[in-house]
Design a protein around this motif. Structure first.
Motif, PDB file in Angstrom:
ATOM      1  N   HIS A 180       0.841  -1.185   0.000  1.00 27.79           N
ATOM      2  CA  HIS A 180       0.000   0.000   0.000  1.00 27.79           C
ATOM      3  C   HIS A 180       0.875   1.233   0.000  1.00 27.79           C
ATOM      4  N   ARG A 181       0.516   2.173  -0.820  1.00 28.85           N
ATOM      5  CA  ARG A 181       1.214   3.455  -0.815  1.00 28.85           C
ATOM      6  C   ARG A 181       0.762   4.263   0.397  1.00 28.85           C
ATOM      7  N   PRO A 182       1.681   4.927   1.072  1.00 28.08           N
ATOM      8  CA  PRO A 182       1.285   5.739   2.230  1.00 28.08           C
ATOM      9  C   PRO A 182       0.419   6.912   1.784  1.00 28.08           C
ATOM     10  N   VAL A 183      -0.636   7.155   2.518  1.00 28.32           N
ATOM     11  CA  VAL A 183      -1.541   8.257   2.213  1.00 28.32           C
ATOM     12  C   VAL A 183      -1.230   9.417   3.155  1.00 28.32           C
ATOM     13  N   ARG A 184      -0.906  10.538   2.570  1.00 27.75           N
ATOM     14  CA  ARG A 184      -0.603  11.716   3.369  1.00 27.75           C
ATOM     15  C   ARG A 184      -1.886  12.503   3.624  1.00 27.75           C
ATOM     16  N   THR A 185      -2.133  12.764   4.863  1.00 25.62           N
ATOM     17  CA  THR A 185      -3.307  13.553   5.227  1.00 25.62           C
ATOM     18  C   THR A 185      -2.852  14.886   5.808  1.00 25.62           C
ATOM     19  N   THR A 186      -3.553  15.935   5.446  1.00 30.54           N
ATOM     20  CA  THR A 186      -3.227  17.263   5.938  1.00 30.54           C
ATOM     21  C   THR A 186      -4.193  17.623   7.057  1.00 30.54           C
ATOM     22  N   ARG A 187      -3.648  17.915   8.220  1.00 28.03           N
ATOM     23  CA  ARG A 187      -4.486  18.276   9.348  1.00 28.03           C
ATOM     24  C   ARG A 187      -5.026  19.685   9.147  1.00 28.03           C
ATOM     25  N   PRO A 188      -6.338  19.884   9.234  1.00 26.69           N
ATOM     26  CA  PRO A 188      -6.873  21.230   9.064  1.00 26.69           C
ATOM     27  C   PRO A 188      -6.388  22.152  10.178  1.00 26.69           C
ATOM     28  N   SER A 189      -6.087  23.372   9.820  1.00 31.40           N
ATOM     29  CA  SER A 189      -5.595  24.324  10.799  1.00 31.40           C
ATOM     30  C   SER A 189      -6.720  24.780  11.712  1.00 31.40           C
ATOM     31  N   LEU A 190      -6.357  25.377  12.839  1.00 32.40           N
ATOM     32  CA  LEU A 190      -7.356  25.891  13.768  1.00 32.40           C
ATOM     33  C   LEU A 190      -8.152  27.015  13.124  1.00 32.40           C
ATOM     34  N   ALA A 191      -7.489  27.805  12.275  1.00 32.64           N
ATOM     35  CA  ALA A 191      -8.205  28.888  11.586  1.00 32.64           C
ATOM     36  C   ALA A 191      -9.281  28.331  10.662  1.00 32.64           C
ATOM     37  N   ARG A 192      -8.968  27.230   9.966  1.00 34.66           N
ATOM     38  CA  ARG A 192      -9.959  26.625   9.075  1.00 34.66           C
ATOM     39  C   ARG A 192     -11.106  26.033   9.882  1.00 34.66           C
ATOM     40  N   LEU A 193     -10.779  25.348  10.973  1.00 35.37           N
ATOM     41  CA  LEU A 193     -11.831  24.779  11.818  1.00 35.37           C
ATOM     42  C   LEU A 193     -12.718  25.883  12.394  1.00 35.37           C
ATOM     43  N   THR A 194     -12.104  26.990  12.781  1.00 40.83           N
ATOM     44  CA  THR A 194     -12.884  28.107  13.314  1.00 40.83           C
ATOM     45  C   THR A 194     -13.800  28.683  12.242  1.00 40.83           C
ATOM     46  N   ALA A 195     -13.281  28.802  11.013  1.00 41.88           N
ATOM     47  CA  ALA A 195     -14.112  29.297   9.914  1.00 41.88           C
ATOM     48  C   ALA A 195     -15.292  28.361   9.659  1.00 41.88           C
ATOM     49  N   VAL A 196     -15.054  27.054   9.752  1.00 36.73           N
ATOM     50  CA  VAL A 196     -16.138  26.076   9.582  1.00 36.73           C
ATOM     51  C   VAL A 196     -17.183  26.263  10.674  1.00 36.73           C
ATOM     52  N   GLU A 197     -16.732  26.445  11.919  1.00 36.55           N
ATOM     53  CA  GLU A 197     -17.673  26.624  13.020  1.00 36.55           C
ATOM     54  C   GLU A 197     -18.460  27.923  12.876  1.00 36.55           C
ATOM     55  N   LEU A 198     -17.820  28.970  12.391  1.00 37.77           N
ATOM     56  CA  LEU A 198     -18.530  30.228  12.163  1.00 37.77           C
ATOM     57  C   LEU A 198     -19.598  30.058  11.091  1.00 37.77           C
ATOM     58  N   ARG A 199     -19.253  29.323  10.051  1.00 37.03           N
ATOM     59  CA  ARG A 199     -20.239  29.094   8.986  1.00 37.03           C
ATOM     60  C   ARG A 199     -21.395  28.247   9.491  1.00 37.03           C
ATOM     61  N   LYS A 200     -21.107  27.220  10.283  1.00 37.90           N
ATOM     62  CA  LYS A 200     -22.153  26.374  10.838  1.00 37.90           C
ATOM     63  C   LYS A 200     -23.064  27.169  11.774  1.00 37.90           C
ATOM     64  N   ALA A 201     -22.478  28.128  12.497  1.00 38.54           N
ATOM     65  CA  ALA A 201     -23.274  28.906  13.448  1.00 38.54           C
ATOM     66  C   ALA A 201     -24.204  29.891  12.760  1.00 38.54           C
ATOM     67  N   THR A 202     -23.838  30.329  11.561  1.00 31.70           N
ATOM     68  CA  THR A 202     -24.653  31.328  10.864  1.00 31.70           C
ATOM     69  C   THR A 202     -25.476  30.734   9.730  1.00 31.70           C
ATOM     70  N   ASP A 203     -25.189  29.493   9.328  1.00 32.37           N
ATOM     71  CA  ASP A 203     -25.943  28.870   8.233  1.00 32.37           C
ATOM     72  C   ASP A 203     -27.328  28.408   8.671  1.00 32.37           C
ATOM     73  N   THR A 204     -27.441  27.985   9.932  1.00 29.83           N
ATOM     74  CA  THR A 204     -28.731  27.503  10.408  1.00 29.83           C
ATOM     75  C   THR A 204     -29.668  28.684  10.671  1.00 29.83           C
ATOM     76  N   ARG A 205     -30.962  28.425  10.556  1.00 32.58           N
ATOM     77  CA  ARG A 205     -31.937  29.496  10.796  1.00 32.58           C
ATOM     78  C   ARG A 205     -31.905  29.966  12.241  1.00 32.58           C
ATOM     79  N   ALA A 206     -31.721  29.020  13.176  1.00 26.77           N
ATOM     80  CA  ALA A 206     -31.685  29.398  14.591  1.00 26.77           C
ATOM     81  C   ALA A 206     -30.496  30.309  14.882  1.00 26.77           C
ATOM     82  N   GLY A 207     -29.320  29.930  14.375  1.00 21.92           N
ATOM     83  CA  GLY A 207     -28.132  30.740  14.614  1.00 21.92           C
ATOM     84  C   GLY A 207     -28.215  32.102  13.956  1.00 21.92           C
ATOM     85  N   PHE A 208     -28.681  32.128  12.707  1.00 18.41           N
ATOM     86  CA  PHE A 208     -28.769  33.400  11.979  1.00 18.41           C
ATOM     87  C   PHE A 208     -29.739  34.359  12.655  1.00 18.41           C
ATOM     88  N   TRP A 209     -30.932  33.859  12.994  1.00 13.60           N
ATOM     89  CA  TRP A 209     -31.939  34.739  13.576  1.00 13.60           C
ATOM     90  C   TRP A 209     -31.588  35.136  15.002  1.00 13.60           C
TER      91      TRP A 209
END
Length: 208
Positions: free
Chosen positions: A13-42
């Protein structure tokens, strides 16, 4: 066929390299999740509108000396301080109620980094709400002298702003802690508002 294109031998098997997401990217994902829902937005919209409503009430009530930038800004923090912890609660419990837990674990299985991203997102939203209320207060302080006998003073130090930001950040962190402890939106919200009342009742001195 070159060595670069030769397929691996059977059983290897060839080794698969995985890139760990940065904290900034994870934070951006959480910000999007918090504002994408109707409850969070309103919820965020209601907080901003409540701060505006409080500023408008102050603009047309009270004495002229109380219609200043610092008073407008301070008054706007009342609804913000009440509702902002709910933002912290939803930042944590939303992935369970909205069923985004699996995608969160797939992106980053280490919970400590996900929690750090959620806390960072909650803090950023708290700062954003304070900035919005700051803008409402500034706008009211410009308009108030034109329509009322407002003083229109702008005296407000950086120390006062720092205290307000710190207070609201602590508020949202307390809400986040309730969400992390309970992982249930209704239960966390109810206990957040009920427990301080019960604590004050139990801690009140008994009449003699």
């Amino acid at each position: 066929m070159s060595a670069l294109t030769t397929p691996p031998a059977a059983g290897t098997h060839r080794p698969v390299r995985t890139t760990r997401p940065s904290l900034a990217r994870l934070t951006a994902v959480e910000l999007r999740k918090a504002t994408d829902t109707r409850a969070g937005f309103w919820l965020l919209a209601i907080i901003a509108l409540a701060a505006l409503g409080m500023v408008l009430v102050q603009m047309f009530t009270g004495s002229a000396e109380d219609r200043t930038f610092s008073e407008f800004f301070g008054g706007a923090q009342l609804p913000v301080g009440v509702l902002l912890p709910v933002v912290g609660i939803l930042a944590v419990t939303g992935e369970w109620s909205q069923r985004t837990t699996l995608s969160t674990f797939a992106l980053e299985p280490r919970r400590e980094r996900v929690i750090a991203a959620k806390v960072s997102a909650a803090v950023l939203m708290a700062v954003a709400v304070v900035v919005a209320s700051l803008a409402w207060a500034a706008l009211a302080n410009v308009v108030a002298p034109l329509v009322t006998d407002a003083d229109g003073g702008w005296s407000f130090g950086a120390e006062g702003l720092g205290r307000v930001v710190l207070f609201q950040v602590i508020n949202v962190l307390v809400g986040t802690a309730f969400g992390l402890a309970l992982l249930s939106t209704p239960l966390a919200i109810v206990l957040y508002f009920v427990l301080p009342t019960l604590w004050s009742i139990l801690g009140a001195p008994s009449p003699r």
